[in-house]
Motif scaffolding. Structure first.
Motif, short mmCIF file in Angstrom:
data_model
loop_
_atom_site.label_atom_id
_atom_site.label_comp_id
_atom_site.label_asym_id
_atom_site.label_seq_id
_atom_site.Cartn_x
_atom_site.Cartn_y
_atom_site.Cartn_z
N ASP A 196 -22.96 36.63 9.19
CA ASP A 196 -21.60 36.13 8.99
C ASP A 196 -21.69 34.77 8.31
O ASP A 196 -22.28 33.83 8.85
N THR A 197 -21.13 34.67 7.11
CA THR A 197 -21.12 33.42 6.34
C THR A 197 -19.68 32.96 6.20
O THR A 197 -18.83 33.68 5.68
N VAL A 198 -19.41 31.74 6.68
CA VAL A 198 -18.04 31.21 6.69
C VAL A 198 -18.02 29.90 5.90
O VAL A 198 -18.90 29.05 6.07
N ALA A 199 -17.02 29.75 5.05
CA ALA A 199 -16.83 28.51 4.29
C ALA A 199 -15.40 28.04 4.46
O ALA A 199 -14.45 28.82 4.30
N ARG A 200 -15.23 26.77 4.81
CA ARG A 200 -13.90 26.18 4.99
C ARG A 200 -13.68 25.06 3.99
O ARG A 200 -14.56 24.24 3.77
N ASP A 201 -12.48 25.04 3.41
CA ASP A 201 -12.08 24.00 2.47
C ASP A 201 -10.81 23.34 3.03
O ASP A 201 -9.79 24.01 3.22
N TYR A 202 -10.90 22.03 3.29
CA TYR A 202 -9.79 21.29 3.89
C TYR A 202 -9.33 20.24 2.88
O TYR A 202 -10.12 19.41 2.44
N GLN A 203 -8.04 20.27 2.53
CA GLN A 203 -7.49 19.31 1.58
C GLN A 203 -6.18 18.75 2.13
O GLN A 203 -5.38 19.48 2.72
N GLN A 204 -5.98 17.46 1.92
CA GLN A 204 -4.76 16.81 2.40
C GLN A 204 -4.35 15.70 1.44
O GLN A 204 -5.18 14.97 0.91
N LYS A 205 -3.04 15.62 1.22
CA LYS A 205 -2.47 14.57 0.37
C LYS A 205 -1.24 14.04 1.09
O LYS A 205 -0.32 14.79 1.43
N SER A 206 -1.21 12.73 1.35
CA SER A 206 -0.08 12.18 2.09
C SER A 206 0.51 10.98 1.36
O SER A 206 -0.16 10.29 0.59
N PHE A 207 1.79 10.74 1.66
CA PHE A 207 2.55 9.66 1.05
C PHE A 207 3.27 8.90 2.16
O PHE A 207 3.61 9.47 3.20
N THR A 208 3.53 7.62 1.93
CA THR A 208 4.19 6.81 2.95
C THR A 208 4.97 5.69 2.28
O THR A 208 4.74 5.36 1.10
N ASN A 209 5.89 5.12 3.04
CA ASN A 209 6.57 3.92 2.57
C ASN A 209 5.71 2.70 2.87
O ASN A 209 4.67 2.80 3.53
N ASP A 210 6.13 1.54 2.42
CA ASP A 210 5.37 0.31 2.65
C ASP A 210 5.34 0.00 4.14
O ASP A 210 6.31 0.23 4.86
N SER A 211 4.21 -0.52 4.62
CA SER A 211 4.04 -0.76 6.05
C SER A 211 4.65 -2.08 6.51
O SER A 211 4.61 -2.39 7.69
N THR A 212 5.18 -2.89 5.60
CA THR A 212 5.81 -4.14 6.02
C THR A 212 7.08 -3.81 6.80
O THR A 212 7.73 -2.79 6.57
N PHE A 213 7.44 -4.66 7.75
CA PHE A 213 8.55 -4.38 8.64
C PHE A 213 9.87 -4.58 7.90
O PHE A 213 10.22 -5.68 7.51
N VAL A 214 10.57 -3.48 7.69
CA VAL A 214 11.86 -3.49 7.02
C VAL A 214 12.90 -2.97 8.00
O VAL A 214 12.72 -1.92 8.62
N ASP A 215 14.00 -3.69 8.15
CA ASP A 215 15.06 -3.27 9.05
C ASP A 215 16.09 -2.45 8.30
O ASP A 215 16.21 -2.53 7.07
N SER A 216 16.86 -1.69 9.07
CA SER A 216 18.00 -0.99 8.47
C SER A 216 19.12 -1.99 8.22
O SER A 216 19.07 -3.14 8.67
N ASP A 217 20.14 -1.54 7.54
CA ASP A 217 21.34 -2.37 7.42
C ASP A 217 21.93 -2.58 8.81
O ASP A 217 21.94 -1.65 9.63
N PRO A 218 22.42 -3.77 9.13
CA PRO A 218 23.00 -4.02 10.46
C PRO A 218 24.26 -3.19 10.65
O PRO A 218 24.95 -2.82 9.70
N GLY A 219 24.52 -2.89 11.92
CA GLY A 219 25.75 -2.16 12.25
C GLY A 219 25.53 -0.70 12.55
O GLY A 219 26.49 0.01 12.89
N LEU A 220 24.29 -0.21 12.48
CA LEU A 220 24.03 1.18 12.81
C LEU A 220 23.89 1.34 14.32
O LEU A 220 23.10 0.65 14.96
N ASN A 221 24.68 2.24 14.89
CA ASN A 221 24.59 2.54 16.30
C ASN A 221 23.45 3.55 16.56
O ASN A 221 22.91 4.14 15.62
N TRP A 222 23.14 3.74 17.84
CA TRP A 222 22.06 4.68 18.20
C TRP A 222 22.37 6.10 17.71
O TRP A 222 21.48 6.83 17.29
N ASP A 223 23.64 6.48 17.72
CA ASP A 223 24.01 7.83 17.28
C ASP A 223 24.03 7.94 15.76
O ASP A 223 24.20 9.05 15.24
#
Length: 1021
Positions: free
Chosen positions: A615-642
């Motif tokens: 039994d010969t098994v070969a695995r190929d794993y590939q991943q590509k990810s994207f993200t926003n900037d890690s600096t702390f950015v707040d939302s616009d004020p006035g947003l409630n929890w809901d």
């Protein structure tokens, strides 16, 4: 490629379908009398072995089967007080009734002349599997297509739970006698399939619909002709073969789940849902062309339904030449919904005290914690909805030339799942006083998120266990494709005699060649996290002039707002991630077995057997990810929890730079010999050895500039920018050769009693993920896993003893004892390196033992008025233990932990398993009723450990039971209606923290699955 094959299958399917409709049905009728008194025998049972159909004779001794497909059948005539009689080779011709009359003889003596050596029941019946159980060289338990249908099992995973001593993990993976996937070898038609599961080397059994399954056979002891890692057992899903008579069948069904059914509350997202075949583009788009969906929405629940088509037959071109085929297509859409789920994390901060919520104070730069500064808890209320499409095609072709059989099989399965999850933590904020009374007074009770004067909303405390929300959008496609060629040959001319008392019978040879592919595509998994800061009151502040001037600040309320919540494992990642992941695994497998049957001095039969495997098994794993900037950015004020921030979030994305692609290979080659030697008519010895070689390797092929490799044992860390050092540190290679012996005996003191015992040695292997020392995290805030390239294989010694009593055909009383000693068992432990992570290690040793009991009875054997009623029960009691490594045990004895523990239970080994069932076959009304109840006892899912100096108790999943019911009614000779109800009790499935060092159980997770109801119609032509 798949489209071409599907078109070819559709063409062949049409041919068989046309043939099925073209043939006219026939029938069998006859008369049963008493040979001694020449009188009719009433209430005698007449059974068709191939189809399982049965009827009773009338007062005049007559019986009839109408609407039978043309072909050759075996009729079995029986009644208490008479010797059973078998009529084989009964030919049914199109449009004609065949006459078969029988005279039964009183059963006054042992009448061995009535035993028909070549009698074989339908391979998908309980009778056939009971015969196989008694004759197999390994201790075997099985479940037939017949019982699966009565139990309402929809796939191989749900059917496996009917087998004594087995259960499933995560609804997909086989667990046998408390040993999870790494100790269980899952196969299809004897061929081990690859898997594209990111975490395991285990086949996901939920992808095989029960409509294509003839039986599931579980071998619980190792024999040399099995693969060496069948330590807990080998689970073989046997697919339906070529039918004896030409037939065509189709069915359609409608399903309902009490949780998922709602008008407009089903969780989804813009652009979500599934098309007809469950297909999406898996290509990675440019950042500019990505859609802007971030979070969830609600909509109407999807419809749940299914349909299936199958057809096939066999044709004889000459007396000893037959060719046949079978085709099947199955399609199903279903949904699940959980809105009552909780997922809480606790720990013990002070030895001897109770548990408190686990918190993370690193996201704000450290220095946080209850009463001192910013921290986040993990007390999540979870809503999760999943929509699934599953379809499969199966095609088989067979050729028989005398005693030589050739078979070809193609199967393709696809499962697409679209899942949306919202996890919210609001209980940490509202429980500040409850959990930490020394840090927060009673004034912190009765928390009101929009009361700016509440002390928990004061600016000093607003960061203490702030509300959190995590949203995950996850679409996954899983496919399995297998092409198998096999042959079974019996060489009648190859037989010889060594002496008057020993002769070899015709040589038997079988072989299998297969090419298999499994793939997992996860395009655009989206994960968004945010913490919400409540409105707070700012008191009046007069102007100041010294030492620095500041203006007057009127009293006012600062509105609520959201803030980024970044993953602890990598501060380069922002609070929004999009990931494309592809895993493909291919295997080429072949095996060949040579069997030399013989007859010795007592005229008892045995055999010698030799074989090779690769039994010969070969695995190929590939991943590509994207993200926003890690600096702390707040939302616009006035947003409630809901007001979900995800509905307004529009931060730009960038390539994350932390991804790692890798390839991994596994090569297993083996040869074996074994012998089955009867010493006399009552005692038999079996033994042999398997020589198996294992090679495992993995290496990184591509890495982002911010990727890193971390070695938990040494603390070595390397960045991708380090060049060759980085790639070298991540490279893993492993080789091992094993000689695996097996010896057993079989003792038959009486005709209906058999005692068997065995000793064997087996292994358990590492998975690819466990060998690669890279960071894996499934979702923001999720557990982090790092592989261990120094991980070793486990070795097992297995002891088994079984007693079987078959009082009559179909009856069974059985008891089994088993014991396993494990060297270097693989378990998971926790580490810390600016974040908490899990990694695999070899524990010194472990053991597991237990008892299995099983009973099957037809109640008519005890009560005359209970005709057609059968009951069955099996129970497994398991005791397991692993010894902790010295360094792990030492961590639990430190002054800040004080929870000494040298041993613990083995993970995923339930304390007990119960299965109870009752089936009632009402022949006159052509109705079948089934009731099935399964129970899984308390099961350890995570062992105790420590994290940042705090104690993490054991986590157990508590006992729960499942009650299923089925009702099957044959409307006429063509149509059948099925009603099924599953999970009727709808129990709460709960996991708890449990330890001698805390008071009582503390809930970790809890949810319900809902009640499943279904109705279906099927037709057979």
């Amino acid at each position: 490629m798949v489209n071409t094959k599907s078109a070819a299958l559709l063409f062949i399917f049409s041919v068989f379908s046309a043939a099925a409709f073209a043939e006219q049905a026939g029938g069998v009728r006859g008369y049963v009398d008493d040979k001694d008194f020449d009188a009719p025998v009433a209430e005698a049972q007449v059974l068709i072995a191939e189809t399982g159909e049965k009827t009773k004779t009338t007062e005049e001794g007559n019986y009839v089967f109408s609407e039978l497909k043309p072909g050759t059948y075996t009729l079995i005539f029986s009644k208490q007080g008479y010797a059973r009689q078998v009529k084989s080779d009964v030919v049914v011709s199109p449009g004609r009734m065949s006459e078969v009359n029988v005279s039964l003889t009183g059963d006054f003596t042992e009448m061995e002349e009535f035993v028909v050596q070549d009698l074989s029941f339908g391979a998908g019946t309980e009778l056939a599997l009971l015969d196989l159980r008694m004759e197999a060289p390994a201790l075997m338990d099985s479940v037939s297509a017949e019982l699966m249908s009565q139990a309402g099992a929809s796939d191989a995973a749900s059917a496996l739970k009917l087998v004594s001593g087995t259960t499933v993990q995560d609804g997909k993976y086989a667990v046998v006698r408390g040993l999870p996937d790494r100790y269980v070898n899952s196969q299809m038609n004897g061929v081990r399939l690859p898997t594209a599961d990111a975490d395991k080397r285990a086949v996901q059994l939920d992808q095989f619909p029960s409509a294509v399954i003839e039986s599931i056979q579980v071998s619980k002891t190792f024999t040399p002709d099995q693969q060496g890692d069948a330590s807990g057992g080998a689970v073989n899903v046997v697919l339906k073969g070529i039918p004896e008579e030409t037939s065509f069948k189709f069915g359609i069904g409608y399903d309902y789940n009490s949780n998922a059914f709602s008008e407009d509350e089903f969780l989804s997202y813009e652009g979500g849902g599934l098309d007809t075949l469950g297909s999406r583009s898996t290509a990675v788009p440019s950042i500019d062309s990505m859609d802007d969906t971030v979070g969830t929405k609600t909509e109407d629940s999807p419809q749940e339904y299914s349909f299936s088509l199958s057809g096939g037959g066999k044709h004889a071109f000459a007396e000893d030449i037959k060719i046949g085929g079978f085709l099947s297509a199955n399609y199903k859409r279903n949904a699940s919904y959980k809105d009552d789920m909780i997922d809480d994390k606790y720990w013990v901060e002070e030895p001897g005290e109770g548990v408190t919520p686990r918190y993370n104070d690193k996201r704000g730069g450290g220095g946080g914690g209850p009463g001192t500064g910013r921290f986040e808890t993990s007390l999540f209320d979870v809503t999760q909805a999943s929509h699934q499409v599953q379809w499969s095609t199966l095609g088989t072709l067979g050729l028989e030339i005398g005693t030589h059989k050739f078979n070809a099989l193609y199967m393709y399965t696809k499962t697409a799942e679209d899942e949306a999850t919202v996890s919210e933590d609001t209980r940490g904020k509202s429980g500040l006083h409850k959990f930490w009374p020394d840090a927060y007074g009673s004034e912190f009770d009765n928390y009101a998120p929009y009361d700016e004067h509440h002390p928990a909303n004061d600016k000093e405390y607003q960061d203490h266990a702030a509300y959190q929300r995590h949203q995950t959008l996850e679409y996954t496609e899983r496919t399995t494709e297998t092409i198998q060629f096999s042959g079974d040959h019996k060489f009648e001319d190859l037989s010889w005699e060594l002496a008057d008392w020993f002769r070899f019978k015709p040589v038997e040879f079988d072989w299998t060649v297969s090419n298999n592919t499994a793939a997992m595509h996860q395009p655009d998994k989206r994960m968004f996290s945010a913490r919400w800061v409540a409105p707070y009151h700012v008191p009046y502040q007069p102007p100041t002039f010294w030492p620095s001037p500041s203006p007057e600040v009127p009293a006012h309320t600062e509105p609520g707002r959201y803030e980024q919540l970044n993953p602890a494992a990598n501060m380069n990642m922002g609070n929004f991630q999009r990931t494309w992941k592809d895993i493909e695994e291919q295997s080429d497998q072949y095996s060949a077995d040579l069997k030399l049957p013989f007859e010795q001095w007592t005229e008892d039969e045995g055999y010698l057997k030799f074989g090779i495997f690769s039994d010969t098994v070969a695995r190929d794993y590939q991943q590509k990810s994207f993200t926003n900037d890690s600096t702390f950015v707040d939302s616009d004020p006035g947003l409630n929890w809901d007001d979900y921030w995800s509905n307004y979030f529009d931060e730009p994305l960038k390539v994350s730079g932390v991804d790692i692609d890798f390839v991994a290979d596994q090569e297993i080659s083996a040869f074996y010999y074994m012998a089955d030697v009867p010493l006399n008519s009552k005692f038999k010895l079996r033994g042999g050895a398997r020589f198996e070689s294992t090679e495992l390797s993995s290496h990184i092929t591509e890495a982002g500039p911010s990727a890193q490799v971390y070695i938990p044992q040494t603390g070595d860390i390397s960045q991708a920018t380090d060049g060759e050092e980085f790639y070298s540190l991540a490279r893993a290679e492993f080789e091992q050769d094993d000689m695996l012996p097996s010896i057993g005996f079989e003792y038959k003191p009486f005709e209906k009693i058999k005692v068997r015992g065995s000793y064997s040695e087996t292994v358990a292997r590492q998975t690819f993920k466990e060998l690669v020392p890279i960071t894996n995290q499934d979702y923001l805030g999720g557990d982090i896993f790092i592989g261990n390239k120094d991980l070793q294989m486990s070795a097992l010694e297995n002891y088994d003893l079984r007693f079987d009593y078959t009082p009559y055909e179909g009856g069974l009383v059985s008891a089994t004892y088993f014991h396993k000693d494990i060297t270097d068992p693989i378990e998971y432990v926790q580490g810390y390196a600016n974040f908490t992570y899990t990694y695999p290690v070899n524990y010194p040793e472990g053991e597991i033992d237990g008892f299995e009991f099983e009973v099957r009875q037809d109640l008519i054997e005890f009560f005359e008025n209970m005709e057609g009623v059968s009951v069955g029960a099996n129970a497994t009691f398991i005791s397991s233990e692993v010894t902790l490594p010295d360094d792990e045990a030492a961590k639990l004895e430190t002054p800040n932990i004080q929870a000494p523990m040298q041993t613990r239970d083995m993970t995923n080994a339930p304390e007990y398993l119960y299965n109870l069932f009752l089936t009632w076959d009402l022949n006159e009304s052509k109705t079948q009723f089934g009731l099935f109840y399964t129970v899984r006892g308390d099961t350890l899912v995570a062992g105790a450990s420590q994290s940042v100096g705090n104690y993490l108790p054991n986590v157990y999943e508590k006992e729960y039971g499942t009650l299923n019911m089925s009702l099957k009614h044959k409307l006429n000779d063509t149509w059948t209606m099925n009603l099924k109800a599953k999970n009727l009790f709808d129990p709460e499935i709960e996991s708890v923290y449990r330890s001698d060092y805390i008071d009582g159980d503390v809930t970790k997770t809890s949810y319900t699955k809902g009640i499943d109801l279904s109705v279906s119609l099927s037709a057979r032509f």
